[in-house]
Design a protein around this motif. Structure first.
Motif, PDB file in Angstrom:
ATOM      1  N   GLY A 120       8.151   5.096  31.197  1.00 12.62           N
ATOM      2  CA  GLY A 120       6.820   4.540  31.421  1.00 12.62           C
ATOM      3  C   GLY A 120       6.117   5.174  32.609  1.00 12.62           C
ATOM      4  O   GLY A 120       4.927   5.493  32.549  1.00 12.62           O
ATOM      5  N   GLY A 121       6.861   5.386  33.704  1.00 16.19           N
ATOM      6  CA  GLY A 121       6.266   6.004  34.877  1.00 16.19           C
ATOM      7  C   GLY A 121       5.844   7.434  34.630  1.00 16.19           C
ATOM      8  O   GLY A 121       4.785   7.875  35.101  1.00 16.19           O
ATOM      9  N   MET A 122       6.648   8.168  33.867  1.00 12.57           N
ATOM     10  CA  MET A 122       6.298   9.558  33.550  1.00 12.57           C
ATOM     11  C   MET A 122       5.067   9.616  32.656  1.00 12.57           C
ATOM     12  O   MET A 122       4.204  10.490  32.821  1.00 12.57           O
ATOM     13  CB  MET A 122       7.488  10.255  32.894  1.00 12.57           C
ATOM     14  N   LYS A 123       4.960   8.692  31.707  1.00 13.16           N
ATOM     15  CA  LYS A 123       3.775   8.655  30.850  1.00 13.16           C
ATOM     16  C   LYS A 123       2.513   8.418  31.679  1.00 13.16           C
ATOM     17  O   LYS A 123       1.470   9.037  31.428  1.00 13.16           O
ATOM     18  CB  LYS A 123       3.921   7.561  29.794  1.00 13.16           C
ATOM     19  N   GLN A 124       2.609   7.530  32.669  1.00 10.56           N
ATOM     20  CA  GLN A 124       1.446   7.273  33.512  1.00 10.56           C
ATOM     21  C   GLN A 124       1.089   8.490  34.351  1.00 10.56           C
ATOM     22  O   GLN A 124      -0.086   8.754  34.616  1.00 10.56           O
ATOM     23  CB  GLN A 124       1.689   6.065  34.421  1.00 10.56           C
TER      24      GLN A 124
ATOM     25  N   ASP B 123       8.032  -0.865  36.821  1.00 13.83           N
ATOM     26  CA  ASP B 123       8.966  -1.557  37.706  1.00 13.83           C
ATOM     27  C   ASP B 123       8.592  -1.279  39.155  1.00 13.83           C
ATOM     28  O   ASP B 123       7.826  -0.357  39.461  1.00 13.83           O
ATOM     29  CB  ASP B 123      10.404  -1.113  37.419  1.00 13.83           C
ATOM     30  N   ALA B 124       9.138  -2.095  40.061  1.00 12.42           N
ATOM     31  CA  ALA B 124       8.700  -2.072  41.463  1.00 12.42           C
ATOM     32  C   ALA B 124       8.884  -0.710  42.115  1.00 12.42           C
ATOM     33  O   ALA B 124       7.982  -0.215  42.808  1.00 12.42           O
ATOM     34  CB  ALA B 124       9.455  -3.141  42.254  1.00 12.42           C
ATOM     35  N   LEU B 125      10.027  -0.068  41.903  1.00  8.79           N
ATOM     36  CA  LEU B 125      10.284   1.210  42.546  1.00  8.79           C
ATOM     37  C   LEU B 125       9.377   2.309  41.988  1.00  8.79           C
ATOM     38  O   LEU B 125       8.807   3.105  42.745  1.00  8.79           O
ATOM     39  CB  LEU B 125      11.753   1.607  42.369  1.00  8.79           C
ATOM     40  N   THR B 126       9.217   2.342  40.658  1.00  9.95           N
ATOM     41  CA  THR B 126       8.326   3.335  40.048  1.00  9.95           C
ATOM     42  C   THR B 126       6.892   3.121  40.506  1.00  9.95           C
ATOM     43  O   THR B 126       6.148   4.075  40.750  1.00  9.95           O
ATOM     44  CB  THR B 126       8.405   3.261  38.516  1.00  9.95           C
ATOM     45  N   ARG B 127       6.522   1.871  40.661  1.00  7.97           N
ATOM     46  CA  ARG B 127       5.170   1.540  41.129  1.00  7.97           C
ATOM     47  C   ARG B 127       4.918   2.125  42.522  1.00  7.97           C
ATOM     48  O   ARG B 127       3.861   2.717  42.781  1.00  7.97           O
ATOM     49  CB  ARG B 127       5.002   0.025  41.145  1.00  7.97           C
ATOM     50  N   ILE B 128       5.897   1.972  43.408  1.00  5.75           N
ATOM     51  CA  ILE B 128       5.763   2.511  44.760  1.00  5.75           C
ATOM     52  C   ILE B 128       5.630   4.031  44.716  1.00  5.75           C
ATOM     53  O   ILE B 128       4.801   4.620  45.413  1.00  5.75           O
ATOM     54  CB  ILE B 128       6.957   2.089  45.635  1.00  5.75           C
ATOM     55  N   HIS B 129       6.441   4.679  43.867  1.00  4.59           N
ATOM     56  CA  HIS B 129       6.370   6.135  43.738  1.00  4.59           C
ATOM     57  C   HIS B 129       5.002   6.577  43.222  1.00  4.59           C
ATOM     58  O   HIS B 129       4.450   7.590  43.671  1.00  4.59           O
ATOM     59  CB  HIS B 129       7.479   6.637  42.816  1.00  4.59           C
TER      60      HIS B 129
ATOM     61  N   HIS C 108      10.779   5.694  53.709  1.00 10.92           N
ATOM     62  CA  HIS C 108      11.762   5.086  52.805  1.00 10.92           C
ATOM     63  C   HIS C 108      11.103   4.183  51.761  1.00 10.92           C
ATOM     64  O   HIS C 108      11.490   4.186  50.596  1.00 10.92           O
ATOM     65  CB  HIS C 108      12.799   4.305  53.608  1.00 10.92           C
ATOM     66  N   THR C 109      10.105   3.406  52.178  1.00  7.53           N
ATOM     67  CA  THR C 109       9.475   2.460  51.254  1.00  7.53           C
ATOM     68  C   THR C 109       8.231   3.035  50.595  1.00  7.53           C
ATOM     69  O   THR C 109       7.825   2.573  49.536  1.00  7.53           O
ATOM     70  CB  THR C 109       9.089   1.164  51.986  1.00  7.53           C
ATOM     71  N   GLY C 110       7.589   4.040  51.235  1.00  6.69           N
ATOM     72  CA  GLY C 110       6.344   4.575  50.712  1.00  6.69           C
ATOM     73  C   GLY C 110       5.154   3.685  50.976  1.00  6.69           C
ATOM     74  O   GLY C 110       4.057   3.926  50.480  1.00  6.69           O
ATOM     75  N   ARG C 111       5.336   2.640  51.788  1.00 16.21           N
ATOM     76  CA  ARG C 111       4.250   1.704  52.088  1.00 16.21           C
ATOM     77  C   ARG C 111       3.800   1.871  53.533  1.00 16.21           C
ATOM     78  O   ARG C 111       4.516   2.427  54.366  1.00 16.21           O
ATOM     79  CB  ARG C 111       4.710   0.267  51.836  1.00 16.21           C
ATOM     80  N   VAL C 112       2.625   1.370  53.822  1.00 17.07           N
ATOM     81  CA  VAL C 112       2.135   1.425  55.197  1.00 17.07           C
ATOM     82  C   VAL C 112       2.958   0.477  56.053  1.00 17.07           C
ATOM     83  O   VAL C 112       3.558  -0.481  55.554  1.00 17.07           O
ATOM     84  CB  VAL C 112       0.642   1.036  55.273  1.00 17.07           C
ATOM     85  N   HIS C 113       2.979   0.755  57.344  1.00 18.96           N
ATOM     86  CA  HIS C 113       3.665  -0.131  58.272  1.00 18.96           C
ATOM     87  C   HIS C 113       2.865  -1.431  58.392  1.00 18.96           C
ATOM     88  O   HIS C 113       1.653  -1.422  58.625  1.00 18.96           O
ATOM     89  CB  HIS C 113       3.814   0.530  59.636  1.00 18.96           C
TER      90      HIS C 113
END
Length: 257
Positions: A140-144, A169-175, A234-239
């Motif tokens: 799914g993530g690759m298709k997006q 899924d949560a991890l793919t979403r962050i990526h 590590h998380t790909g999110r802002v502090h």
């Protein structure tokens, strides 16, 4: 930074016909979108977020008000406005590469230029190694990512994202968030994104729009810079700091009214 005005929306109203009285989806929306804005739109379910995106895409015509792009009225969809939906909606009979090449091919570009453009955007979304595979073989993530590359290959003036990571899924979403942020920063894109995720909006957007319950209108706008701050490797999110948490709570309170 180039602050060229791309889209100007004034007093925009959208009514949907029914067997009885028309249902008002959007009510007197005013909005200006400039070059390199990353706008994230939040609001309660059914508030008209997707209707607003569909108007900008050219899929839905306003009932009243004006919608101009580069100073001209918009009659319908065109390649200046690329759209990525929650579902990738790829052409299943085409390879990944052929999906990405579709827009440039329709534009009538030379074959060498089509190949160059497709390779560039497939490389940006890290999919060159699967370029010859059919979409059904991808996650799914690759298709997006293919859908994102296909939209970018038209080199639109604005990229419209309608909850494109909602089903991941949560991890793919962050990526995917990391990927979109990186492309936006590198290519100076202009992005208009619908999301239900306040943290996603705070992590990506430069302008956050909060809409009211139906009929939807913009009740608050926030200018933010969290996406320019240090990103956790590590998380790909802002502090997350006190300002982030305070704004998050303010937005959640507005949505919950």
């Amino acid at each position: 930074m180039n602050n060229e005005l791309i889209i100007e929306i004034d007093n925009l109203t959208v009514d949907y016909p029914t067997d009885n009285e028309p249902v008002r989806a959007l009510d007197r929306v005013d909005l200006k979108i400039c070059q390199h804005d990353f706008i994230c739109v939040l609001g309660p379910s059914g508030c008209g977020k997707s209707t607003l995106l569909n108007v900008i895409a050219g899929f839905t015509q306003p009932s009243d008000g004006t919608f101009l792009m580069h100073g001209q009225p918009v009659a319908g969809p065109d390649r200046q406005r690329g759209v990525v939906f929650q579902s990738a909606s790829l052409y299943p009979w085409m390879s990944v590469r052929k999906n990405v090449e579709f827009g440039p091919k329709i534009k009538g570009l030379p074959a060498t230029e089509i190949t160059r453009i497709a390779s560039h955007y497939l490389e940006q979304v890290h999919l060159l190694e699967v370029a010859d595979q059919p979409p059904f073989q991808l996650s799914g993530g690759m298709k997006q990512r293919v859908a994102l590359a296909r939209a970018l290959a038209n080199e639109p003036a604005i990229l419209l994202l309608d909850e494109p990571f909602g089903a991941l899924d949560a991890l793919t979403r962050i990526h995917m968030q990391q990927l979109v942020r990186k492309i936006w920063q590198q290519d100076q894109n202009t992005i208009f994104m619908i999301t239900h995720d306040v943290d996603e909006a705070l992590s990506l957007g430069t302008r956050l729009l909060v809409m009211s319950k139906c009929p939807g209108t913009i009740i608050q706008e926030f200018s933010v810079d969290f996406c320019d701050r240090a990103i956790d490797e590590h998380t790909g999110r802002v502090h997350v700091d006190a300002d982030y948490l305070a704004l998050r709570e303010e937005i959640l309170d507005l949505i919950d009214v």
